[in-house]
Write a protein that holds these residues in place. Sequence first.
Motif, PDB file in Angstrom:
ATOM      1  N   LEU A   1       2.345  -0.735  -8.318  1.00 46.73           N
ATOM      2  CA  LEU A   1       2.072  -1.598  -7.175  1.00 46.73           C
ATOM      3  C   LEU A   1       3.024  -2.786  -7.265  1.00 46.73           C
ATOM      4  CD1 LEU A   1       0.543  -2.703  -4.747  1.00 46.73           C
ATOM      5  CD2 LEU A   1      -1.187  -3.598  -6.330  1.00 46.73           C
TER       6      LEU A   1
ATOM      7  N   PHE B   1       4.864  -4.840  -1.757  1.00 52.25           N
ATOM      8  CA  PHE B   1       4.568  -3.448  -1.427  1.00 52.25           C
ATOM      9  C   PHE B   1       4.800  -3.191   0.069  1.00 52.25           C
ATOM     10  CE2 PHE B   1       0.578  -5.838  -1.224  1.00 52.25           C
ATOM     11  CZ  PHE B   1       0.107  -5.524   0.039  1.00 52.25           C
TER      12      PHE B   1
ATOM     13  N   ASN C   1      -0.914   6.291   3.952  1.00 52.33           N
ATOM     14  CA  ASN C   1      -0.615   5.081   3.189  1.00 52.33           C
ATOM     15  C   ASN C   1      -1.185   5.146   1.776  1.00 52.33           C
ATOM     16  OD1 ASN C   1       0.636   2.350   4.311  1.00 52.33           O
ATOM     17  ND2 ASN C   1      -0.129   3.538   6.063  1.00 52.33           N
TER      18      ASN C   1
ATOM     19  N   ALA D   1      -2.923  -0.915  -0.749  1.00 52.15           N
ATOM     20  CA  ALA D   1      -1.901  -0.739  -1.783  1.00 52.15           C
ATOM     21  C   ALA D   1      -2.537  -0.443  -3.136  1.00 52.15           C
ATOM     22  CB  ALA D   1      -1.027  -1.992  -1.867  1.00 52.15           C
TER      23      ALA D   1
ATOM     24  N   ARG E   1      -3.628   3.040  -3.214  1.00 51.67           N
ATOM     25  CA  ARG E   1      -2.466   3.931  -3.359  1.00 51.67           C
ATOM     26  C   ARG E   1      -2.176   4.219  -4.833  1.00 51.67           C
ATOM     27  NH1 ARG E   1       2.151   1.106  -0.616  1.00 51.67           N
ATOM     28  NH2 ARG E   1       0.821   1.478   1.187  1.00 51.67           N
TER      29      ARG E   1
END
Length: 614
Positions: A442, A446, A456, A513, A516
Amino acid sequence: MTTRVTAERIRLLRLLPRAGGAAVGTLVGLQLARAMIPAAQALSVGYLVAVLGRGHLDRRALAAAGLVAGLFLADQFVWLLLNTVRPLVVKRIDGNLRAEVRTLAVNLPGLDQLESRGFQDRAARAVDGGMGVARDRSAGNAATGQLELVFRMVSAFAATVLLATFSVPLALALLLVSLAIRAVLRRQWMGIIDRLDADTTGQRKEYYVSEQAVFGAAKDVRLFGLSDWFLGRFRAMATRTYAPVYREMLAVLRRQWWTVLLTGGSALAALAVPAAAVLRGSLDRAELITFVLAGLGVMSISAMGREAYDIEYGLRGVEAADELAAEYRTTARPGIAPRSGPTVRSGSAGTPGGPGAAPPTIRFEEVVFAYPGSARPVLDGLTLTLRPGETVAVVGANGVGKSTFVKLLGGLYRPDSGRITVDGVDLGTLDLPAWRRRLAVLLQDFVHYPASLRDNVTFAAPELSGDDAVREALDRAGGTRMLADLPGGLDTLLWREGAEGTDLSGGQWQRVALARVLFAVAAGRQVLVLDEPTAHLDVRAEAEFHERVVSRVRNVSTLLISHRLSTVRPADRIVLLRNGRVAEDGSHDGLIAAGGEYARFFAVQAEAFRAGAR
């Protein structure tokens, strides 16, 4: 010089097969037909005049008129077909070349080469779609333009052969003079391209300013009234970039007086010599029309058509792509095998270890690194070991190299000296794509992908599928409520431009994020890197961060970078960087007890938090 130009033109023609045999074959047939039509028109018009000169209309007159009309219609029909087929060939060639440059850029092992001015300028020239003074730097346009020029030459030679049946000296003279005029005009006008290429960087800046004014800084332009500022910057950059070009254009125009006279003299000869033959009685009126049209057909090659600019502009792009390939293809190799060191075991740095594989031992050994163009090193003798399964926090003042540390760990840059090892193997010798598939990173800056919420989250590990895993990652990142509020759930398009997309707040994007990288950890990544993971979160979410995110990952080494020391407090080790190297290393309690720089930072932040609470 002639040999080099010939080689360049052949290079362009060799691009044509990239568009596919059917499309190129159709284009060649159409160009050949259009090249033969002018000579056929000259003969047919002469024949029509001869038939009409007999004083009566018959079937031959009607047939001759029909032939003339048919050839003119055929010319227009071929032209319309060319305007359909040519763009198709152009787009296929351009797409093929852009794909090559894109593949080359993606496969460069690090960012240092990608960010270099040499790569940037060449890449800009190679894929430039056209902007500025009558320019279109398209490889496809250059290749099809070269094909068009070949058939323009064929058409001029056909007209020369036809004119030579009347007068060989006149035919050869018109051809040689026309070719000479074309060569001179080409040399004069093509110098303008050198002026444009001299400031590729300025053109990129101009594009960047215009892009920011319309999209990137649209809110600031309105809130702060920056439209005049952007307009002034754009005008200044455009003037600096294109003023030398316009001055060169004016200079070229002033030098062309004698080519105008030469062209006029050639046209006069093409008309006068056949006319004199008619007056002498050695040529009839029908032949006069045929040979005058043939003479004009010969002279047509002297005109600098659009294809000339397409060739020269596009050729520079092809050359830039060739230079990129020659310089970077040896280093832009996906899946580089280890050059030395021990054989890498399954699940280690050479292969993307699957779920359950042991995290690696990572060592920075006397690493020194400075960004290209900077004399001051960001990291200066950094030595640090990241042990398997450990949570290590890296803290320090701005500019001490925390984010640079992450980039070096990911192989985006190579150390200037020292080395980074993964399980004892030099990172620079490993298969970097495979190593990166062991990382879940990360970054502080980002990316907000203009795609669905699902995409995403899953972009970090495309090999793992399933909405349940996406929802689990969002839940661990604290995004369950956000998911429930989005109109389309996981299918919601996250896009801030236009009414059909949904934009998120800074904190919501931070959760996406986080989800992710947590999704990537679930897919088997063994090294989790979090650079400022709570920068956009509120106080409550920040307080829950360690319990919700860090403490729940298993069989993973975690590297945590943050300015907020409350976030890093639970880490197994805290490393403070100063002057590009490790200044303090220990647990939170140990560093507080030592009373060093970390203890002072923590006290300042704690006092500020207590003051805010009051």
